[in-house]
Design a protein around this motif. Structure first.
Motif, short mmCIF file in Angstrom:
data_model
loop_
_atom_site.label_atom_id
_atom_site.label_comp_id
_atom_site.label_asym_id
_atom_site.label_seq_id
_atom_site.Cartn_x
_atom_site.Cartn_y
_atom_site.Cartn_z
N MET A 71 0.76 -1.52 -0.50
CA MET A 71 -0.18 0.18 -0.07
C MET A 71 1.03 0.68 0.16
N LYS A 72 0.14 2.38 -0.77
CA LYS A 72 1.64 3.48 -0.95
C LYS A 72 1.25 4.53 0.03
N ALA A 73 1.63 5.53 0.38
CA ALA A 73 1.00 6.28 1.23
C ALA A 73 0.21 7.50 1.00
N LYS A 74 0.94 7.83 -0.90
CA LYS A 74 0.31 8.66 -1.21
C LYS A 74 -1.27 8.57 -2.08
N ASN A 75 -1.50 6.91 -1.70
CA ASN A 75 -2.86 6.64 -1.83
C ASN A 75 -3.98 6.78 -0.62
N LEU A 76 -3.74 7.64 0.30
CA LEU A 76 -4.21 8.25 1.24
C LEU A 76 -4.51 9.09 2.20
N ARG A 77 -4.98 9.39 2.83
CA ARG A 77 -5.54 10.80 3.61
C ARG A 77 -5.85 10.08 5.71
N LEU A 78 -5.29 11.20 6.16
CA LEU A 78 -5.84 11.15 7.32
C LEU A 78 -7.36 10.54 7.85
N GLY A 79 -7.29 9.50 8.41
CA GLY A 79 -8.86 8.55 8.71
C GLY A 79 -9.06 7.75 7.87
N ASN A 80 -8.58 7.62 6.69
CA ASN A 80 -8.55 5.84 5.68
C ASN A 80 -8.60 4.70 7.11
N LEU A 81 -9.33 3.87 6.79
CA LEU A 81 -8.67 3.07 7.31
C LEU A 81 -9.08 1.85 6.43
N ILE A 82 -7.80 1.48 7.19
CA ILE A 82 -6.96 0.37 6.54
C ILE A 82 -6.70 -1.01 7.81
N THR A 83 -5.81 -2.40 7.41
CA THR A 83 -5.42 -3.14 8.51
C THR A 83 -3.70 -3.37 8.57
N ASN A 84 -3.40 -3.58 9.57
CA ASN A 84 -1.93 -3.13 9.58
C ASN A 84 -1.86 -4.95 9.40
N LYS A 85 -0.58 -5.57 9.99
CA LYS A 85 0.20 -6.55 9.02
C LYS A 85 -0.44 -7.69 9.76
N GLU A 86 -1.32 -7.36 11.11
CA GLU A 86 -1.56 -8.36 11.87
C GLU A 86 -3.63 -8.61 12.06
N ASP A 87 -3.74 -8.38 10.44
CA ASP A 87 -5.02 -7.97 9.92
C ASP A 87 -5.70 -7.32 10.89
N LYS A 88 -6.07 -6.28 11.70
CA LYS A 88 -6.41 -5.83 12.63
C LYS A 88 -6.39 -3.99 11.85
N ILE A 89 -7.64 -3.70 11.71
CA ILE A 89 -8.13 -2.39 11.29
C ILE A 89 -7.88 -1.40 12.09
N GLU A 90 -6.98 -0.08 11.48
CA GLU A 90 -6.46 0.54 11.40
C GLU A 90 -7.27 2.24 11.37
N THR A 91 -7.36 3.19 11.85
CA THR A 91 -7.15 4.23 11.32
C THR A 91 -6.19 5.47 10.47
N VAL A 92 -5.55 5.61 9.82
CA VAL A 92 -4.71 6.47 8.83
C VAL A 92 -4.74 8.00 10.53
N PHE A 93 -3.95 7.86 10.46
CA PHE A 93 -3.61 8.96 11.93
C PHE A 93 -2.34 9.93 11.35
N THR A 94 -1.24 9.90 10.98
CA THR A 94 -0.28 10.35 10.02
C THR A 94 0.05 9.35 9.73
N LEU A 95 0.82 10.74 8.13
CA LEU A 95 1.25 10.18 6.93
C LEU A 95 2.23 10.92 6.56
N ASN A 96 3.32 10.06 5.61
CA ASN A 96 4.08 11.46 4.91
C ASN A 96 4.47 10.32 3.69
N ASP A 97 5.58 10.48 3.11
CA ASP A 97 6.02 10.01 1.42
C ASP A 97 6.19 8.41 1.98
N GLU A 98 6.92 8.41 2.82
CA GLU A 98 6.90 6.59 2.71
C GLU A 98 6.63 6.36 4.56
#
Length: 124
Positions: free
Chosen positions: A1-28
């Motif tokens: 997943m590329k950070a550039k495709n996300l916005r703050l508040g987006n819902l994603i899953t982590n490597k343990e398959d838990k749902i998380e909300t994007v809190f901060t992000l940058n280019d990498e």
């Protein structure tokens, strides 16, 4: 997943398959928050998109509309419409939306409004 495709508040899953909300992000780096975890940025490869399903569409506030001669299923929220055709969710009959964050981003881009996600989303 590329950070550039996300916005703050987006819902994603982590490597343990838990749902998380994007809190901060940058280019990498992406920093997701699940209510319990620390706020340590992770590499893009630690996250994945959440596959869009009818349950997610309903959870995000869209309403299922009656069948028509053009489509078996359609969903609407304040004039924003999605169609289901051959197992794919389409916007404007052309744009295939595969992941929850794509729907969140498109809805915001067109309406300047966030999709309200209920707190109970983690059960999906």
């Amino acid at each position: 997943m590329k950070a550039k495709n996300l916005r703050l508040g987006n819902l994603i899953t982590n490597k343990e398959d838990k749902i998380e909300t994007v809190f901060t992000l940058n280019d990498e780096y992406i920093n997701g928050y699940d209510g319990n975890a620390g706020l340590i940025p992770d590499d893009e490869s630690d996250y994945n998109g959440i596959k869009l399903t009818e349950k997610w569409i309903i959870e995000l506030g869209l309403k299922r509309m009656p069948e028509s001669e053009y489509t078996l299923y359609s969903y609407d929220l304040a004039g924003f419409k999605l169609w289901m055709n051959k197992g794919k969710f389409l916007f404007n009959d052309k744009i295939n939306i595969e992941y929850v964050h794509q729907l969140q981003n498109l809805f915001f881009a067109l309406t300047s409004t966030e999709l309200d996600v209920k707190d109970e989303y983690k059960h999906l």
